[in-house]
Each structure stands twice: as C-alpha cells, then as structure tokens.
Design a protein around this motif. Structure first.
Motif, mmCIF file in Angstrom:
data_model
loop_
_atom_site.group_PDB
_atom_site.id
_atom_site.type_symbol
_atom_site.label_atom_id
_atom_site.label_comp_id
_atom_site.label_asym_id
_atom_site.label_seq_id
_atom_site.Cartn_x
_atom_site.Cartn_y
_atom_site.Cartn_z
ATOM 1 N N PHE A 85 0.840 -1.210 0.000
ATOM 2 C CA PHE A 85 0.000 0.000 0.000
ATOM 3 C C PHE A 85 0.869 1.252 0.000
ATOM 4 O O PHE A 85 0.644 2.183 -0.775
ATOM 5 C CB PHE A 85 -0.920 0.001 1.213
ATOM 6 N N ASP A 88 2.307 2.351 -3.346
ATOM 7 C CA ASP A 88 1.424 2.883 -4.400
ATOM 8 C C ASP A 88 0.038 3.142 -3.809
ATOM 9 O O ASP A 88 -0.931 2.450 -4.106
ATOM 10 C CB ASP A 88 1.332 1.857 -5.547
ATOM 11 N N VAL A 90 -2.221 5.739 -3.963
ATOM 12 C CA VAL A 90 -3.294 6.520 -4.596
ATOM 13 C C VAL A 90 -3.296 6.258 -6.091
ATOM 14 O O VAL A 90 -2.246 6.236 -6.741
ATOM 15 C CB VAL A 90 -3.103 8.036 -4.323
ATOM 16 N N ASP A 91 -4.505 6.061 -6.674
ATOM 17 C CA ASP A 91 -4.576 5.797 -8.115
ATOM 18 C C ASP A 91 -4.634 7.093 -8.905
ATOM 19 O O ASP A 91 -4.571 8.198 -8.345
ATOM 20 C CB ASP A 91 -5.765 4.875 -8.440
ATOM 21 N N GLU A 92 -4.762 6.978 -10.227
ATOM 22 C CA GLU A 92 -4.702 8.142 -11.115
ATOM 23 C C GLU A 92 -5.844 9.136 -10.874
ATOM 24 O O GLU A 92 -5.722 10.328 -11.159
ATOM 25 C CB GLU A 92 -4.739 7.678 -12.577
ATOM 26 N N SER A 93 -6.953 8.652 -10.339
ATOM 27 C CA SER A 93 -8.098 9.538 -10.100
ATOM 28 C C SER A 93 -8.025 10.250 -8.756
ATOM 29 O O SER A 93 -8.868 11.087 -8.443
ATOM 30 C CB SER A 93 -9.404 8.731 -10.159
ATOM 31 N N ALA A 95 -8.067 8.507 -5.867
ATOM 32 C CA ALA A 95 -8.703 7.644 -4.876
ATOM 33 C C ALA A 95 -7.667 6.726 -4.236
ATOM 34 O O ALA A 95 -6.709 6.303 -4.885
ATOM 35 C CB ALA A 95 -9.801 6.806 -5.523
ATOM 36 N N VAL A 96 -7.886 6.423 -2.972
ATOM 37 C CA VAL A 96 -6.961 5.543 -2.255
ATOM 38 C C VAL A 96 -7.126 4.106 -2.749
ATOM 39 O O VAL A 96 -8.238 3.617 -2.939
ATOM 40 C CB VAL A 96 -7.234 5.620 -0.734
ATOM 41 N N ARG A 97 -6.009 3.440 -2.978
ATOM 42 C CA ARG A 97 -6.037 2.020 -3.353
ATOM 43 C C ARG A 97 -6.123 1.187 -2.077
ATOM 44 O O ARG A 97 -5.137 1.031 -1.358
ATOM 45 C CB ARG A 97 -4.758 1.638 -4.105
ATOM 46 N N ARG A 99 -6.213 -2.127 -0.232
ATOM 47 C CA ARG A 99 -5.899 -3.541 -0.396
ATOM 48 C C ARG A 99 -5.794 -4.179 0.984
ATOM 49 O O ARG A 99 -5.167 -3.625 1.885
ATOM 50 C CB ARG A 99 -4.562 -3.722 -1.117
#
Length: 292
Positions: A85, A88, A90-93, A95-97, A99
C-alpha cells in the motif's frame, strides 16, 4: 450562500464538510449553548461520547439493514499489506487504493443518541432520566449543500428515559420550548409529521409503522429543511439494549438539533452580517423564564 458567508467564517469543502471560524463559529457556540440551556430545564446530565459505534451494538436495532445508504465506516489496513500500500497508495483519479482491509467492526456515529443506549445497556433505571450531549455525526448523502446537508455535522440532543407517560410529557414540553426559542429568534417553521430515511422504505416494516403511528415530528424551516425533531421511540431501544424499569423495558424519546442547520436558518433570515444576528443565549433565557 457559501460565497456570502465566507467573510463570516465559512469554508466549504467539496467532500460535504464545513469549516467554521470567526463570527460563524461564535454563532455556532451560542446556538449550542442556547440548546444546552433548554436541556437544563430538566436538569439533563451532560455526557460525552466517542466517534465510533460498534457494529454489534447497531445490529441490535437493525441499523445497517435499515440505513445502509447513510453509513460511513472507519477502515484500516491489514498489517501484511502495508508495504504494498505504501508503495502505491493513490490511483490516477486521486482515490486511495485499498488492499487487504481489516475486518470492519465499527460505524462512525450516524445519530448522537445511539450512544446513550450503549452506555446504559443492561441497566435498571429509576425514571425519568435525562441526558444531553453534542457529537459529530456522519451520514452519507447523494448530494451535499453548505450548512444544509453535510457528510459530517454536529448534533445536539436531549434524551429522556422513563415510562411512556414521562417521555411523552418530556417531548410535549420540549416542543413548546423549542417553538418558543424559534419565535424569539424570528425563525418561522412548521411542525410536520416525518419518517426516518429508511433504505427501500416501502419494504421496511419500521417505515410503515411510522406512517401508521407517527412518532417523529420535525420543525421545518423554509418549507424543506428540518432544523429540529421530536422523536418518540416507545420501548424500542429499551428492549434492544435491555434497559428497564420496574415495569419492564424503558421507553425513550429525544429532541435533536442539527447545529449547522440552525446557522443556515439564522443567516438566511438575517443575512451574512453578524451585526444583524440575534442572540440565541439571551433568547433561550427569555423562553425558560416564561416557562418557569
């Protein structure tokens, strides 16, 4: 509304939350002080409650099945997934990834009074008993509007536990007190029968029961904004949390106030200039004096 109140101390966040400072923060404190003063009419005990409610406790009243659309959960990550976590998050939008989420066992407070029944669980009480408190509540909505409809907001409540007759007398008296305060503040409202915002209401027996036997009345400002409510719970919470009197499960009722909505009502009525705002604390004092 947001632009006109910026100078008075409002900062609006797109997430559906309001930051208050300056005159607007002062008005917030005065409104809460005034409502707490009304609670003093019964000698209500002040209480402080935490941010979360346990899922196990809310399951006693079937909350998640009745209001899944309102719930917000505190989420944490499994220890084993933290390195991935952190690499990486945060994604491109933006938003939190998420997992590897740890089991979710709490809900962020959706209504302030629920804590009372957890606090008094499995107790036998001598009624009537009165409590008052303020808490930050969180309810997910389809849209957010400054001071009117927010993801997080502050709620002041006054709760009575006792016999049905004692609770009914409490609610009748506080409806009069609240009406008197609103008149003193020059806020015109209409008291309307209401229901709780159930998920798929037509399929929920509790919604149908409220329609057939109204137990919730709201003080509605401007035709569409409830700024206070008076609620008769019967013995619903007493039975669910095993709170009893000598006669069986305790009855309960509450009077609830959305504090940001009081700010909205006052600033809509009087404008953004603090010099024109009424004094809620003085107004509450006059109301209490008349009812003594």
């Amino acid at each position: 509304m947001t632009a006109t109140l910026t100078s008075a101390g409002l900062t609006w966040l797109p997430s559906g939350q309001a930051m208050l400072a300056g005159p607007l923060q002062q008005l917030f404190l005065e409104c809460d002080t005034a409502l707490a003063a009304l609670a003093g009419d019964t000698g209500a005990e002040p209480a402080e409650h935490p941010v979360f409610l346990a899922v196990d406790d809310l399951e006693r009243i079937n909350y998640l099945a009745s209001f899944p659309h309102l719930a917000t959960f505190p989420v944490t990550l499994e220890e084993s997934g933290l390195p991935a976590f952190a690499a990486d998050p945060v994604d491109e939008s933006g938003a939190v990834r998420l997992r590897g989420i740890s089991p979710v066992r709490n809900v962020i407070t959706p209504a302030a009074c629920y804590h009372v029944y957890v606090q008094l669980r499995d107790q036998r009480i001598e009624g009537p008993r009165y409590l008052t408190f303020r808490n930050t509540c969180v309810r997910r909505e389809t849209e957010y509007q400054p001071l009117r409809r927010q993801w997080s907001f502050r709620m002041r409540e006054i709760v009575c536990l006792g016999s049905r007759a004692q609770v009914k007398a409490f609610l009748d008296r506080y409806r009069d007190l609240v009406s008197g305060l609103l008149i003193e503040l020059g806020l015109e409202v209409s008291w309307q029968i209401a229901t709780d915002p159930f998920f798929q209401p037509s399929r929920n027996p509790a919604y149908l029961a409220q329609r057939l036997n109204p137990t919730k009345h709201e003080a509605v400002f401007g035709g569409d904004l409830a700024i206070a409510s008076v609620n008769l719970h019967e013995d619903h919470f007493g039975e669910a949390f095993s709170i009893s009197t000598d006669e069986g499960p305790v009855s309960s009722g509450c009077v609830a106030f959305g504090l940001e909505r009081w700010l909205y009502a006052i600033t809509t009525r009087y404008g953004a200039d603090p010099a024109n705002w009424p004094d809620p604390v003085a107004a509450a004092g006059r109301v209490l004096e008349r009812h003594r």
